[in-house]
Design an enzyme around this catalytic site. Structure first.
Site, short mmCIF file in Angstrom:
data_model
loop_
_atom_site.label_atom_id
_atom_site.label_comp_id
_atom_site.label_asym_id
_atom_site.label_seq_id
_atom_site.Cartn_x
_atom_site.Cartn_y
_atom_site.Cartn_z
N TYR A 1 0.87 -1.19 0.41
CA TYR A 1 0.24 0.00 -0.04
C TYR A 1 0.57 1.65 -0.33
O TYR A 1 2.15 1.12 0.25
CB TYR A 1 -1.37 0.22 1.06
N GLU A 2 0.71 1.95 -0.45
CA GLU A 2 0.85 3.58 -0.54
C GLU A 2 1.89 3.15 -1.28
O GLU A 2 3.21 4.32 -1.26
CB GLU A 2 1.62 4.03 0.88
N GLY A 3 1.72 2.89 -3.03
CA GLY A 3 2.49 2.90 -3.62
C GLY A 3 3.62 1.02 -3.21
O GLY A 3 4.87 1.51 -2.83
#
Lengths: 602, 602
Positions: free
Chosen positions: A439-441
């Site tokens: 998550y978050e890239g």
């Protein structure tokens, strides 16, 4: 059950001796963040983490968050813990003073952030997302929106969420389809489905403030047609009281590998005509605003890798001291011993300990750079610090999270068969850690950011500056080695010198290839990120070793503590930095093999 | 839901072109194992794995095995699948003909064993443990015990278990405390508690035959006082019918990270006075018998790493073809593409594919060596093959299982956020894979076996012989490189040459250190095991590349297939063998950092 003790002494060392908290507190706007104040915050934060959050970690894992007809109930004890969290002012610690925050710099809040993540990762996600929503409003919200929402969010009375992902739009936000239709009163009606929304619905606060990406009717396609809206769960009246229920609902929550305590929601906007939302900033600039916040959000997820590793390490050490199995190697006729006596257990514990120290060092040093970029009196220094922080963020995010998974897995291994039993608790850390590299890239996205925006786009200026800083440490390492008895510092010095040379070759390859063979450069991205994580970690540990050697020579401070810093750096040199040459080879030569196979033949 | 297709073409290549199935089938006792017969077995096995076992994998994961008042109920459909498994003769495939088996060599049964593990790891554990119990009885059971138990076990009518571990005796079997008291009728009364007993209780068969380690009243302490007993769940009358319930009971099952479908039992012996058991072989030689079987059991667990990686790879490829996200790098104005077009996704898929090929090659070549050690007409050849197999087993077990965890984790990563959602199925492979590096001897135990019994004890004779074989491939690689168009073979040749040199240094270090600094040698153990896994895998892939190049030059066979072998070997050279130099450094220099820290300072 698993205990957690905040590693305050190690944190102090990194804060004060590596990351320059003292210097930072002399910058305008950071004066309050003195080492004494930060010590006091860490002491309180450590108590809260150990006493309140840590015991609820396993409760959240076993009970999970429960969805029923649109409502989400968090695990037993979580609502109460959240209230204590809010009342303790923990949401406010880094928020602007004008909205009720404490206005402390990043470096001052990072240790407690680490503690909360170590103690209970799933719990910490709510405050983390709230932080992101607060930042969006602070940076781009109108005065009216700020007045409506910020005070309560900063006080932790309401939480916030970030609604980016849609089923067809994960890493590729250009594909966002949610719609926003302007209304006569200046508001918008939002409709569409968002997935993977962390704490999109829960029972801990009476209102939830959603930040949502959506498209206006006339918006251009792609990333330049996405706008950012704020959509409250309950409308907020002018007097601050709650009004009607808005048309945003949680239609289900996910059944996940880990972070069970954190509800991951599918959010439906506008099933009954449209959810009322307000534009944040200008139309069609939503993605740009997201990117402004992304640095800090990615930094925060990077801390998760460090935090889980610290927790897994503490648990593994405890087990290794208690578990008796076998006799000591080379000792004839001795009795059974604790497994910490066995060399391979030590190797695993040292691997965990040294990685924790490396991660903490690069994360805190990056936090200090973010603060310097905001606060330094000199504009050139601010720019330099910002460039350094920008360069480090994908490394902190990508390398610390990948490393966190490995360390949590090693923690399981130290426990042997007991590690595989859920009641032991070691397996939860592995399950929880696994999301952080996604998550978050994802790690791939971080690595692409590193080689693209952070290296190639500026012709490698910052990368070369970082390499220059590493090279300039060599003189100090030589001096420390000369002043020391054993070989540790000489080994650390050589490992850093060799690694820096290998890193430089890898950087040159990426710079030369990015413009000529973009795919080849991207094959190199993740190996480059891993290489940079190790080299930057080793660099900071080498700095720590130099500082420790000086203290030892001067007879200052706790000699055991400083000797430990030298030993962990030595271990890291032989067991981890030794990988850098191979990674540099992969960066420079790995594309041909990766791209040769016809797609149909996979 | 996730499909599984047996990779028969790849298996055939390894069987016939790398592991020498044709040669093996010319050895006495192996004549039946012709490539044609093995093809037929693989075809049937592939159907059963894909059609029956694979769909039940997720069912087992979600439902788990359920304990209630001493009985264990397997997941829906499992009992029926087990009956099909037994009726299909799959238990019997490698068992001696005189007890109703098919008597096929290891190499012939290995591909179907891989398939069953890929399709449903938790299911495959019952048959695997039964196999171990059968082997114990075949090797050391009296004629009476053989007559009583073996036919039904080989037919799969009854399953078997291995009861080694006790709470205080995991890796350290010297600490076993269970007791066996001789009775007037020649039987024994067994009492004690065993933990981690796979399929210790279940509802799939009417009887369960436990093999149990316990101590006689007058037994010496430590490993030389452990005897092996067979303890049936229900007594078996002379006519083969079942008699009274024996005093062995499952008191609970574990709640585990993965392999939920496989009941992991706490077994209590003798709560009501003693479970009737029969001595297998001679008294006090139980651990020795276990070691005889351990090679094959460890080999089998090593296959699990390969099998899970294959399954995870198939799933990741399928997702990467289906999932659309972003545009193709370097293509202006193109539409959205499947993520398999993205270089980092290819890198991950190539990492998985090349590791699967490396693992399969070393595992099947080891199986062939085990068979050669049993069947070759020449005693010297038998001894050579046995030494090679003994050397390879800890590598197959340790490296393939550690690699399996990494590959399953990469499989999650390819899925992005969906990988973290349990419904996707990718996370199950990671959870299931995690145990394989722990049970049947942790990676640390395998590595200690490698550097101790398999290297130091014989002065490195086999290790050096293996290195010699690797070196002798260089001429063939030079020839293949000269005959090829591109640089792939030249790169593979150089990578192997460099790796072999690094491996040789590492071996010399261990040989030199084992007698002088036993702890330092053991710090090097796991890095050495990893190094050897990579080098042996790379060696076999280099062999495959040479064979492939010859086929391409001769214009024989499927050119795409053979080109793929060269490409995966090339990828492995640049992305994996590149780590060998660093690992060799860690082996040779890693002890000082690992052992320096005072135990109290962890």
């Amino acid at each position: 059950m698993s205990q957690y003790t905040a590693p305050i002494r190690d944190m102090q060392f990194v804060l004060n001796e590596l990351a320059g908290l003292g210097e930072l507190s002399s910058m305008p706007g950071c004066e309050e963040a003195t080492p004494d104040l930060v010590d006091a915050i860490m002491e309180e934060g450590g108590k809260f983490a150990a006493g309140v959050l840590a015991p609820l970690n396993v409760v959240g894992d076993r009970n999970g968050a429960k969805w029923d007809a649109g409502t989400v109930t968090t695990a037993p004890g979580w609502k109460d813990a959240y209230q204590q969290f809010a009342e303790g002012g923990w949401t406010a610690i880094g928020c602007p003073v004008e909205f009720g925050g404490q206005g402390l710099p990043k470096l001052a809040s990072t240790p407690v952030s680490e503690m909360f993540k170590s103690a209970n990762l799933a719990f910490s996600l709510g405050p983390m997302l709230t932080q992101g929503a607060i930042e969006a409003l602070v940076l781009r919200g109108s005065d009216e929106l700020k007045a409506k929402f910020l005070d309560k969010m900063v006080a932790g009375v309401w939480t916030g969420t970030m609604n980016l992902t849609e089923p067809q739009a994960g890493s590729d936000l250009a594909a966002v389809r949610s719609k926003a239709v302007p209304q006569a009163d200046g508001s918008y009606l939002i409709s569409g489905q968002k997935i993977f929304i962390t704490y999109g619905e829960h029972d801990m606060t009476e209102n939830i403030i959603h930040l949502v990406l959506a498209r206006l009717p006339d918006a251009p396609e792609g990333v330049k047609g996405i706008s950012l809206f704020v959509v409250p769960k309950f409308m907020v009246n002018d007097d601050g009281s709650l009004g009607a229920r808005n048309d945003v609902h949680c239609v289900s929550i996910e059944h996940k590998l880990g972070i069970h305590g954190s509800p991951t929601c599918v959010m439906s906007y506008g099933d009954k005509g449209g959810a009322v939302g307000y534009l944040v900033g200008e139309a069609n600039r939503g993605l740009e605003y997201m990117f402004i916040m992304m640095n800090e959000a990615r930094f925060s997820v990077g801390l998760e890798g460090l935090a889980i590793s610290e927790r897994a390490y503490q648990k593994a050490v405890q087990y290794a001291r208690e578990r008796t199995q076998g006799t000591e190697l080379g000792v004839k006729g001795g009795g059974k011993v604790a497994i910490i006596k066995h060399p391979d257990i030590r190797r695993m514990l040292m691997t965990m300990k040294s990685h924790v120290e490396a991660m903490r060092a690069i994360a805190y040093v990056t936090a200090a750079a973010l603060d310097t970029a905001h606060c330094h009196a000199d504009a050139a220094e601010r720019a330099k610090a910002q460039a350094f922080a920008d360069f480090m963020i994908p490394i902190v995010k990508g390398w610390c999270t990948e490393t966190g998974i490995e360390m949590a897995s090693l923690g399981v291994q130290v426990h042997g068969g007991m590690g595989y039993i859920e009641e032991t608790g070691a397996a939860q850390y592995l399950r929880d850690a696994r999301i952080s590299a996604i998550y978050e890239g994802t790690t791939g996205i971080q690595a692409n950011d590193l080689i693209g925006r952070k290296m190639a786009r500026e012709g490698g200026i910052t990368a070369k500056a970082v390499i220059g800083m590493m090279r300039r440490l060599d003189g100090q390492l030589a001096e420390a080695a000369a002043g020391s008895q054993g070989e540790h510092l000489a080994v650390i010095r050589k490992a850093l010198a060799d690694s820096v040379t290998a890193a430089e070759q890898a950087v040159e390859y990426v710079l030369a290839t990015f413009g000529t063979d973009i795919k080849a450069a991207h094959v190199a991205a993740v190996p480059m990120l891993k290489l940079m994580g190790i080299v930057c970690g080793g660099w900071q540990m080498a700095r720590a070793a130099v500082i420790a050697q000086r203290k030892l020579e001067a007879g200052e401070g706790d000699a055991d503590f400083y000797r430990t810093k030298i030993i962990t750096a030595r271990f890291f040199a032989d067991h981890v930095m030794s990988q850098v040459g191979g990674l540099s080879h992969t960066v420079c030569c790995g594309a041909a093999g990766a791209m040769a196979l016809d797609e149909a033949l996979f």
